[in-house]
Design an enzyme around this catalytic site. Structure first.
Site, mmCIF file in Angstrom:
data_model
loop_
_atom_site.group_PDB
_atom_site.id
_atom_site.type_symbol
_atom_site.label_atom_id
_atom_site.label_comp_id
_atom_site.label_asym_id
_atom_site.label_seq_id
_atom_site.Cartn_x
_atom_site.Cartn_y
_atom_site.Cartn_z
ATOM 1 N N GLY A 1 -0.540 -17.293 8.643
ATOM 2 C CA GLY A 1 -1.786 -16.451 8.880
ATOM 3 C C GLY A 1 -1.925 -15.248 8.228
ATOM 4 O O GLY A 1 -2.385 -14.715 8.211
ATOM 5 N N TYR B 1 -8.752 -30.990 13.313
ATOM 6 C CA TYR B 1 -8.832 -29.970 12.486
ATOM 7 C C TYR B 1 -9.722 -28.823 12.982
ATOM 8 O O TYR B 1 -9.741 -27.466 13.667
ATOM 9 C CB TYR B 1 -7.934 -29.430 11.546
ATOM 10 C CG TYR B 1 -6.337 -29.889 10.631
ATOM 11 C CD1 TYR B 1 -5.838 -30.896 11.967
ATOM 12 C CD2 TYR B 1 -5.836 -29.402 9.688
ATOM 13 C CE1 TYR B 1 -4.667 -31.283 11.540
ATOM 14 C CE2 TYR B 1 -4.593 -29.960 9.511
ATOM 15 C CZ TYR B 1 -4.447 -30.592 10.367
ATOM 16 O OH TYR B 1 -2.792 -31.753 10.314
ATOM 17 N N ASP C 1 -4.104 -28.645 3.056
ATOM 18 C CA ASP C 1 -3.890 -29.172 3.714
ATOM 19 C C ASP C 1 -5.282 -29.030 5.123
ATOM 20 O O ASP C 1 -5.077 -28.593 5.681
ATOM 21 C CB ASP C 1 -2.956 -29.992 3.903
ATOM 22 C CG ASP C 1 -2.476 -31.104 5.104
ATOM 23 O OD1 ASP C 1 -2.826 -32.309 4.141
ATOM 24 O OD2 ASP C 1 -2.836 -31.307 6.216
ATOM 25 N N ASN D 1 6.742 -17.844 0.948
ATOM 26 C CA ASN D 1 6.647 -19.652 1.391
ATOM 27 C C ASN D 1 7.275 -20.227 -0.098
ATOM 28 O O ASN D 1 7.025 -21.140 0.277
ATOM 29 C CB ASN D 1 5.940 -19.876 1.920
ATOM 30 C CG ASN D 1 6.313 -19.695 3.858
ATOM 31 O OD1 ASN D 1 7.208 -19.112 4.225
ATOM 32 N ND2 ASN D 1 5.393 -20.326 4.777
ATOM 33 N N SER E 1 4.821 -29.477 9.358
ATOM 34 C CA SER E 1 6.075 -28.210 10.451
ATOM 35 C C SER E 1 6.762 -28.200 9.641
ATOM 36 O O SER E 1 7.620 -29.043 10.604
ATOM 37 C CB SER E 1 5.980 -29.446 11.592
ATOM 38 O OG SER E 1 6.013 -28.654 13.114
ATOM 39 N N PRO E 2 6.336 -27.786 8.691
ATOM 40 C CA PRO E 2 8.503 -27.535 7.929
ATOM 41 C C PRO E 2 9.587 -26.827 8.711
ATOM 42 O O PRO E 2 10.286 -26.753 8.569
ATOM 43 C CB PRO E 2 7.703 -27.526 6.724
ATOM 44 C CG PRO E 2 6.573 -26.714 6.483
ATOM 45 C CD PRO E 2 5.508 -27.531 7.531
ATOM 46 N N LEU E 3 8.643 -25.609 9.071
ATOM 47 C CA LEU E 3 9.755 -24.865 10.403
ATOM 48 C C LEU E 3 8.909 -25.108 11.654
ATOM 49 O O LEU E 3 9.647 -23.849 12.192
ATOM 50 C CB LEU E 3 8.669 -23.371 9.835
ATOM 51 C CG LEU E 3 8.224 -23.331 8.171
ATOM 52 C CD1 LEU E 3 7.724 -21.745 8.292
ATOM 53 C CD2 LEU E 3 9.511 -23.154 7.744
ATOM 54 N N HIS F 1 -4.484 -40.523 9.076
ATOM 55 C CA HIS F 1 -3.739 -39.241 10.056
ATOM 56 C C HIS F 1 -2.990 -40.083 11.381
ATOM 57 O O HIS F 1 -1.408 -39.397 10.901
ATOM 58 C CB HIS F 1 -4.627 -38.896 11.122
ATOM 59 C CG HIS F 1 -4.564 -37.562 11.251
ATOM 60 N ND1 HIS F 1 -5.085 -35.904 11.746
ATOM 61 C CD2 HIS F 1 -3.427 -37.126 11.630
ATOM 62 C CE1 HIS F 1 -4.646 -35.373 11.163
ATOM 63 N NE2 HIS F 1 -3.738 -35.620 11.349
ATOM 64 N N LYS G 1 -8.349 -35.863 6.642
ATOM 65 C CA LYS G 1 -7.588 -37.332 6.942
ATOM 66 C C LYS G 1 -8.547 -37.463 8.765
ATOM 67 O O LYS G 1 -9.209 -36.489 8.753
ATOM 68 C CB LYS G 1 -6.170 -36.750 8.257
ATOM 69 C CG LYS G 1 -5.544 -35.930 7.430
ATOM 70 C CD LYS G 1 -4.175 -35.593 7.528
ATOM 71 C CE LYS G 1 -3.606 -34.017 7.193
ATOM 72 N NZ LYS G 1 -3.787 -33.341 7.775
ATOM 73 N N ASN H 1 2.372 -40.193 9.094
ATOM 74 C CA ASN H 1 3.253 -40.393 10.138
ATOM 75 C C ASN H 1 3.230 -42.057 10.554
ATOM 76 O O ASN H 1 3.512 -42.921 11.725
ATOM 77 C CB ASN H 1 1.914 -40.154 11.744
ATOM 78 C CG ASN H 1 1.987 -38.899 11.820
ATOM 79 O OD1 ASN H 1 3.156 -37.611 11.367
ATOM 80 N ND2 ASN H 1 0.558 -38.164 10.987
ATOM 81 N N ARG I 1 3.765 -13.671 4.157
ATOM 82 C CA ARG I 1 4.304 -14.822 4.336
ATOM 83 C C ARG I 1 3.938 -16.468 4.109
ATOM 84 O O ARG I 1 5.498 -16.678 3.307
ATOM 85 C CB ARG I 1 4.338 -14.812 6.041
ATOM 86 C CG ARG I 1 5.429 -13.838 6.655
ATOM 87 C CD ARG I 1 5.573 -14.326 7.788
ATOM 88 N NE ARG I 1 4.456 -14.100 9.237
ATOM 89 C CZ ARG I 1 3.762 -12.946 9.647
ATOM 90 N NH1 ARG I 1 4.796 -11.667 9.519
ATOM 91 N NH2 ARG I 1 2.781 -13.102 10.484
HETATM 92 P P1 A2P Z 1 2.353 -16.584 11.167
HETATM 93 O O1 A2P Z 1 1.216 -17.065 11.188
HETATM 94 O O2 A2P Z 1 2.183 -15.251 11.651
HETATM 95 O O3 A2P Z 1 3.114 -15.996 9.633
HETATM 96 P P2 A2P Z 1 4.945 -24.653 10.301
HETATM 97 O O4 A2P Z 1 4.338 -24.459 8.774
HETATM 98 O O5 A2P Z 1 6.566 -25.516 11.280
HETATM 99 O O6 A2P Z 1 3.794 -24.648 11.390
HETATM 100 O O7 A2P Z 1 5.125 -23.134 11.257
HETATM 101 C C1 A2P Z 1 4.181 -22.133 11.533
HETATM 102 C C2 A2P Z 1 4.547 -21.236 12.186
HETATM 103 O O8 A2P Z 1 5.871 -19.880 10.996
HETATM 104 C C3 A2P Z 1 3.490 -20.205 12.456
HETATM 105 O O9 A2P Z 1 3.760 -19.290 13.228
HETATM 106 C C4 A2P Z 1 3.948 -18.652 11.252
HETATM 107 O O10 A2P Z 1 3.142 -17.845 11.514
HETATM 108 C C5 A2P Z 1 5.352 -18.415 10.837
HETATM 109 N N1 A2P Z 1 5.616 -18.367 9.210
HETATM 110 C C6 A2P Z 1 5.040 -19.480 8.438
HETATM 111 N N2 A2P Z 1 5.858 -18.747 7.348
HETATM 112 C C7 A2P Z 1 6.447 -17.727 8.336
HETATM 113 C C8 A2P Z 1 7.371 -17.261 6.596
HETATM 114 N N3 A2P Z 1 8.081 -16.910 6.345
HETATM 115 N N4 A2P Z 1 8.865 -15.762 8.138
HETATM 116 C C9 A2P Z 1 7.869 -15.792 9.710
HETATM 117 N N5 A2P Z 1 6.967 -16.352 9.952
HETATM 118 C C10 A2P Z 1 6.917 -17.701 9.112
#
Ligand code: A2P
Length: 283
Positions: free
Chosen positions: A241, A52, A47, A249, A197-199, A110, A77, A149, A245
């Protein structure tokens, strides 16, 4: 969904991966390496967006990944500066060129034009932007078209003018930032709903209640958040990045949160302390 290889079928019959890789805030210099890693660990949906400013880097990754174009699902987008028919067409051509592609799988508006900025013209501006997406779709330049959105009333306004119904809505969604009404409405309209921004930009990762739930399954906070989205019928777009991780995910299909656990996660406070409201934005 039983695995990261499962797909959603859009209302036009096109299939798309049930989880994707987000690239917001990834620089053009980093994008190639990051997306190559993401493809290597198994992501097939990438995506991006004109704003971006990383489409060229992503294009390099697509060209050198060794994975065939048909196996990948690329989303971009049109940004807010390019609303309206002609500018949307220009924006699409520029995205396509930067990506080095002959078609885009999914092209989204967007953000909706809102009344705060555009008064009574907002609905017509969105309709004109949408007409460009419809023409791109009918000319086989894109395999699917959708929104990002958009709240229910924006979608209703669009539908008064649309010939083709939007197939996707991509919205901000994480524990503490739910858009239940938009989710329900979009699903009722037969759209696939993607979560950006799922996290919570990583801010959900230190939440202790979520950690306690994760400990029961041997899963991290990130995995619990993604699972919580999947169990609500959404398509999460996590970004990272880091290749470990990224892989972590995708490993969210071998456990099931109970209704009670889902509810605890839903009750969490917004860890970022803010959210973007499509009716209030002025960018
Ligand atoms: P990093 O790039 O160092 O892994 P979102 O998807 O909500 O925007 O969140 C992204 C943020 O979450 C990034 O800063 C990323 O950092 C971090 N992140 C993504 N996956 C994980 C994971 N499995 N554990 C810890 N941090 C994660």
């Amino acid at each position: 969904m039983a695995s990261a290889q499962d797909t959603f079928t859009l209302k036009n019959g096109v299939t798309m991966p049930c989880i994707g890789f987000g690239t917001y805030d990834t620089s053009d210099e980093d994008a190639c390496r990051v997306v190559l890693d993401a493809i290597e660990v198994g992501y097939r949906l990438i995506d991006t967006a004109a704003i971006y400013k990383n489409e060229a880097g992503i294009g390099k990754a697509i060209a050198t990944s060794g994975v065939s174009r048909e196996e990948l699902f690329i989303t971009s987008k049109v940004w807010n500066t390019h609303r309206g028919y002609d500018k949307t067409m220009e924006s699409f051509e520029a995205s396509l060129e930067r990506l080095g592609l002959t078609y885009i799988d999914l092209f989204l508006i967007h953000w909706p034009a809102n009344e705060k900025q555009f008064g009574a013209d907002a609905e017509q501006i969105n309709a004109d932007t949408w007409r460009a997406l419809e023409d791109l779709y009918q000319a086989d330049r894109v395999r699917a078209i959708g929104l990002s959105n958009f709240k229910p009333h924006h979608i209703e306004g669009l539908m008064k003018h649309a010939k083709i119904e939007p197939m996707v809505n991509q919205i901000e969604y994480y524990p503490g930032r739910m858009q239940a009404e938009t989710l329900e409405y979009s699903l009722e309209q037969g759209m696939v709903v993607e979560a950006w921004s799922p996290l919570g930009r990583g801010k959900t990762l230190t939440n202790e209640s979520i950690a306690a739930i994760g400990a029961r399954y041997g899963k991290s906070n990130a995995q619990v958040c993604l699972r919580w989205l999947i169990q609500q019928g959404m398509l999460p777009l996590p970004k990272s990045g880091n290749i470990e991780r990224m892989a972590q995910n995708l490993d969210v299909f071998d456990f099931e949160l109970t209704p009670g656990e889902m509810e605890i996660i839903t009750q969490q406070e917004n860890p970022t302390g803010r959210f973007w409201d499509a009716d209030e934005i002025d960018f």
